[in-house]
Design an enzyme around this catalytic site. Structure first.
Site, PDB file in Angstrom:
ATOM      1  N   HIS A 339      99.618  50.467   7.396  1.00  0.00           N
ATOM      2  CA  HIS A 339     100.567  51.308   6.667  1.00  0.00           C
ATOM      3  C   HIS A 339     100.710  52.682   7.362  1.00  0.00           C
ATOM      4  O   HIS A 339     101.813  53.111   7.687  1.00  0.00           O
ATOM      5  CB  HIS A 339     100.040  51.463   5.229  1.00  0.00           C
ATOM      6  CG  HIS A 339     100.940  52.214   4.313  1.00  0.00           C
ATOM      7  ND1 HIS A 339     101.678  51.599   3.339  1.00  0.00           N
ATOM      8  CD2 HIS A 339     101.229  53.525   4.219  1.00  0.00           C
ATOM      9  CE1 HIS A 339     102.377  52.500   2.684  1.00  0.00           C
ATOM     10  NE2 HIS A 339     102.110  53.684   3.203  1.00  0.00           N
ATOM     11  N   GLU A 340      99.574  53.312   7.623  1.00  0.00           N
ATOM     12  CA  GLU A 340      99.620  54.659   8.227  1.00  0.00           C
ATOM     13  C   GLU A 340     100.120  54.598   9.674  1.00  0.00           C
ATOM     14  O   GLU A 340     100.840  55.500  10.119  1.00  0.00           O
ATOM     15  CB  GLU A 340      98.242  55.338   8.165  1.00  0.00           C
ATOM     16  CG  GLU A 340      97.678  55.541   6.768  1.00  0.00           C
ATOM     17  CD  GLU A 340      98.645  56.236   5.814  1.00  0.00           C
ATOM     18  OE1 GLU A 340      99.483  57.040   6.271  1.00  0.00           O
ATOM     19  OE2 GLU A 340      98.576  55.952   4.600  1.00  0.00           O
ATOM     20  N   HIS A 343     103.875  54.597   9.546  1.00  0.00           N
ATOM     21  CA  HIS A 343     104.403  55.954   9.307  1.00  0.00           C
ATOM     22  C   HIS A 343     104.363  56.767  10.605  1.00  0.00           C
ATOM     23  O   HIS A 343     105.326  57.432  10.967  1.00  0.00           O
ATOM     24  CB  HIS A 343     103.529  56.696   8.295  1.00  0.00           C
ATOM     25  CG  HIS A 343     103.772  56.343   6.856  1.00  0.00           C
ATOM     26  ND1 HIS A 343     105.024  56.236   6.310  1.00  0.00           N
ATOM     27  CD2 HIS A 343     102.903  56.104   5.835  1.00  0.00           C
ATOM     28  CE1 HIS A 343     104.918  55.942   5.021  1.00  0.00           C
ATOM     29  NE2 HIS A 343     103.635  55.842   4.708  1.00  0.00           N
ATOM     30  N   ASP A 414     105.612  56.726  -1.425  1.00  0.00           N
ATOM     31  CA  ASP A 414     106.615  56.796  -0.340  1.00  0.00           C
ATOM     32  C   ASP A 414     108.000  56.486  -0.886  1.00  0.00           C
ATOM     33  O   ASP A 414     108.991  57.112  -0.498  1.00  0.00           O
ATOM     34  CB  ASP A 414     106.312  55.749   0.747  1.00  0.00           C
ATOM     35  CG  ASP A 414     104.958  55.972   1.391  1.00  0.00           C
ATOM     36  OD1 ASP A 414     104.506  57.122   1.379  1.00  0.00           O
ATOM     37  OD2 ASP A 414     104.372  54.991   1.884  1.00  0.00           O
TER      38      ASP A 414
END
Ligand code: ADP
Length: 497
Positions: A339-340, A343, A414
Site C-alpha cells: 500500500h505505502e 503511494h 485515502d
C-alpha cells in the site's frame, strides 16, 4: 482592613450561636437561614471571593506584571507584527492624539489559526507599550447563571485599572482569547440570554474607554473565526483594527525553528532549512513542539546534541502521533508495505523528489505512511495538480488490488481525502460540469466525484501494473527495513529501473 472587619463580625456571630446553643436554644432556623444566604451569595458571585466566579482569582486570568516576551521572540509574522506595532504606536503618541482629537484605539482583533502566536503578540504588545497585562479566555465568561459572565467582564476591567494604578503605569492591556465564545452574534444562543448580557457588558466596557482617562486600556482579542463575531464588536470605535495572523511560510518556519533552537545544542548535520521545507502547514506551536520533541529524542538516545534524525523523528511524531506498540500480523504488514509503496511510487511520478520517508511502523491512526514535502509552499492548485493528488491517494488501494486481487479497509482515509480533493475541483469549476452552484444536487455531485476518481484510478492501475517489478522490490525492501528515507527509496527505484 475590610477583610479583618468581616472576620471579626463572623467570629462574634459564631460565638453568639454557640452561646445560644449552650443555653438550650434551638439554633436550627439560624443555621438554615445562614446556609440559604451563603448559597444565594455564591450563585450571584457577589461578595464572597469564590474561585469559581472571581475572574481575578482564576489561574488563567491574571498576569498583572509586564510579560517578558518581545516582538523578536515571534517568528514568521512580519506583516502582522508590523501592522500590530503601527497600531500600538497610537498609544505612545498620546499627546499628539489628544491634540488632534483622534479617538483612542480601543481594540485590536488578532485573527488566525491556533498556535500561530496571537497570545505571544498580545504579551509582546504589553512589553512594547510598557503596560500591565491581564489575560482571560472567552470560555471563562460563559456560565449558566444569568449575570455571572457580565460580572466577570466588569471584574476583569476593574482589575486592569487597579493593577495599572498599583504598578504606576499609564496603560493596561486586556487580552481575551477565543473571543468568539463570548462575542458570537447576539440572539444566536437561543437557550439563554446570558451570552448576550456578557457581550453587552464587554461592549459597554469598551465604550467606556475614554481618551482623557488617566489610565488607558487597550483590549486585544484573538479568534480563529472572525465571521462568527457580532458585527457590533467589529464596528469602528470598538475592535477597529483587525490583524491577520497566518500560518507561517517557509522562511517564517525557519525563523521560528531558529528561535526555539536557541539554547539547544544542535549537531553539525542539522539542516533547519530542510525541516522548514518539510513542515508546510505547521503552526508556530507545532514547530516549538518539533524542537522540544527532538531534544527529548536526543535525551532518550543518550546523545549530547540534537541530530537531524531526532528532528525528523520529532516531526513525524508531531504530525502523526506517538509510535504505537500495535503489532500488525505478517500478512497485514505485507499489505501495508505494498500500500505505502504504491503511494510513494505515484508521489515520485507526479513530482520527482517529493517523497521524504516511507514507513510501515504504526503511528497515531496510521498503520504505515509516506511523508511528502513540496518543493515550495503551495497555496493554489491547477486542475492537473489536483488530479495528481487524487492519483497519489488512490495508489495505495490500487497497489493492493494489483498484487492481491482485492483491496483492504486500509484505504478508507485515502478515499475520504480523494473525495475532498474531487469536491474542491468541482466547486472550483474545474470539472466537466463547469461552474456549479453550492447547492448542486447530491446525486449529480456524487456521480461526478465517482467519475473523476475512477478515471484517475485507471491511470494509476496502468502505471503501477507496468512497473509491478519495482513495486514488488520496494515493498520487499520496506518489509526488511521497516523504514526507507526518500533518498534510499529513489536509489532503489533508480536501480531497478
Ligand atoms: P495562539 O494564541 O495563536 O493560539 P500562542 O501564542 O499561544 O498561539 O502560541 C503557543 C506557543 O507556540 C508559543 O508559546 C510559542 O512557543 C509557539 N509559537 C507560536 N507561534 C509562534 C511564533 N510565531 N514564533 C515563535 N513561537 C511561536
Amino acid at each position: 482592613m475590610k477583610l479583618i472587619f468581616k472576620e471579626v463580625v463572623l467570629g462574634l456571630f459564631l460565638a453568639i450561636i454557640v452561646f445560644l446553643a449552650l443555653q438550650g436554644f434551638d439554633i436550627t432556623p439560624i443555621i438554615l437561614l445562614g446556609a440559604a444566604i451563603f448559597m444565594i451569595k455564591v450563585l450571584l458571585g457577589s461578595g464572597i471571593h469564590s474561585r469559581r466566579f472571581d475572574v481575578t482569582n482564576n489561574r488563567y486570568a491574571s498576569l498583572s506584571c509586564i510579560p517578558n516576551i518581545v516582538f523578536d521572540d515571534i517568528g514568521g509574522q512580519e506583516a502582522a507584527k508590523r501592522e500590530f506595532i503601527e497600531a500600538l504606536d497610537f498609544i505612545h503618541l498620546d499627546k499628539k492624539i489628544r491634540d488632534l482629537g483622534i479617538r483612542p484605539l480601543k481594540g485590536i482583533l488578532l485573527v488566525g489559526p491556533p498556535g500561530t502566536g496571537k497570545t505571544l503578540m498580545a504579551k509582546a504588545a504589553a512589553n512594547y507599550t510598557d503596560s500591565v497585562f491581564i489575560a482571560a479566555s472567552g470560555s471563562q465568561f460563559v456560565e449558566m447563571y444569568a449575570g455571572v459572565g457580565a460580572q466577570r467582564v466588569r471584574q476583569l476591567f476593574k482589575k486592569v485599572y487597579a493593577d495599572a494604578e498599583k504598578a504606576g503605569k499609564n496603560t493596561g492591556i486586556v487580552f481575551i482569547d477565543e473571543i468568539d465564545t463570548l462575542g458570537a452574534r447576539r440572539g444566536k444562543n437561543l437557550s439563554h440570554m446570558e451570552y448576550d448580557q456578557t457581550l453587552n457588558e464587554l461592549l459597554t466596557q469598551i465604550d467606556g474607554i475614554k481618551v482623557n482617562q488617566k489610565i488607558r486600556v487597550l483590549v486585544v482579542a484573538a479568534t480563529n473565526r472572525a465571521d462568527l463575531l457580532d458585527p457590533a464588536l467589529i464596528r469602528p470605535g470598538r475592535f477597529d483594527r483587525i490583524v491577520q495572523v497566518e500560518l507561517p511560510d517557509k522562511d517564517g518556519r525557519l525563523h521560528i525553528l531558529k528561535i526555539h533552537a536557541q539554547g539547544k545544542p544542535l549537531a553539525d548535520d542539522v539542516n533547519l532549512d530542510q525541516i522548514a521545507k518539510e513542515t508546510f502547514g505547521f503552526s508556530g506551536a507545532h514547530l516549538e513542539s518539533v524542537m522540544n520533541e527532538a531534544a527529548i529524542q536526543a535525551l532518550r538516545a543518550g546523545e549530547k546534541k540534537i541530530t537531524q534524525n531526532n528532528l525528523r523523528e520529532a516531526l513525524e511524531k508531531v504530525m502523526l502521533g506517538e509510535k504505537l506498540d500495535r503489532k500488525p500480523s505478517m500478512r497485514e504488514k505485507i499489505i501495508i508495505a505494498y500500500h505505502e509503496s504504491g503511494h510513494a511510487m505515484l508521489s515520485e511520478k507526479v513530482q520527482t523528489g517529493s517523497v521524504s520517508a516511507i514507513t510501515i511502523t504504526s503511528r497515531g491512526n496510521a498503520l504505515g505512511y509516506i511523508r511528502r514535502h513540496p518543493e515550495e509552499d503551495q497555496y493554489l492548485y491547477t486542475k492537473s495538480e489536483l488530479l495528481d493528488q487524487i492519483q497519489i491517494c488512490m495508489a495505495g488501494a490500487t497497489a493492493e488490488e494489483i498484487i492481491f486481487g482485492q483491496r483492504s479497509t486500509g484505504a478508507i482515509g485515502d478515499i475520504k481525502q480523494a473525495i475532498n480533493i474531487a469536491k474542491q475541483l468541482i466547486f472550483a469549476g474545474l470539472s466537466s460540469l463547469g461552474v456549479v452552484d453550492d447547492d448542486l444536487s447530491g446525486s449529480i455531485l456524487s456521480q461526478e466525484i465517482s467519475r473523476i476518481i475512477k478515471e484517475q484510478e485507471e491511470k494509476v492501475r496502468e502505471y503501477l501494473s507496468s512497473f509491478e517489478d519495482r513495486l514488488r522490490i520496494i515493498a520487499q525492501e520496506l518489509l526488511d527495513r521497516e523504514k526507507l528515507s526518500g533518498t534510499e527509496f529513489r536509489k532503489i527505484l533508480g536501480k531497478t529501473a
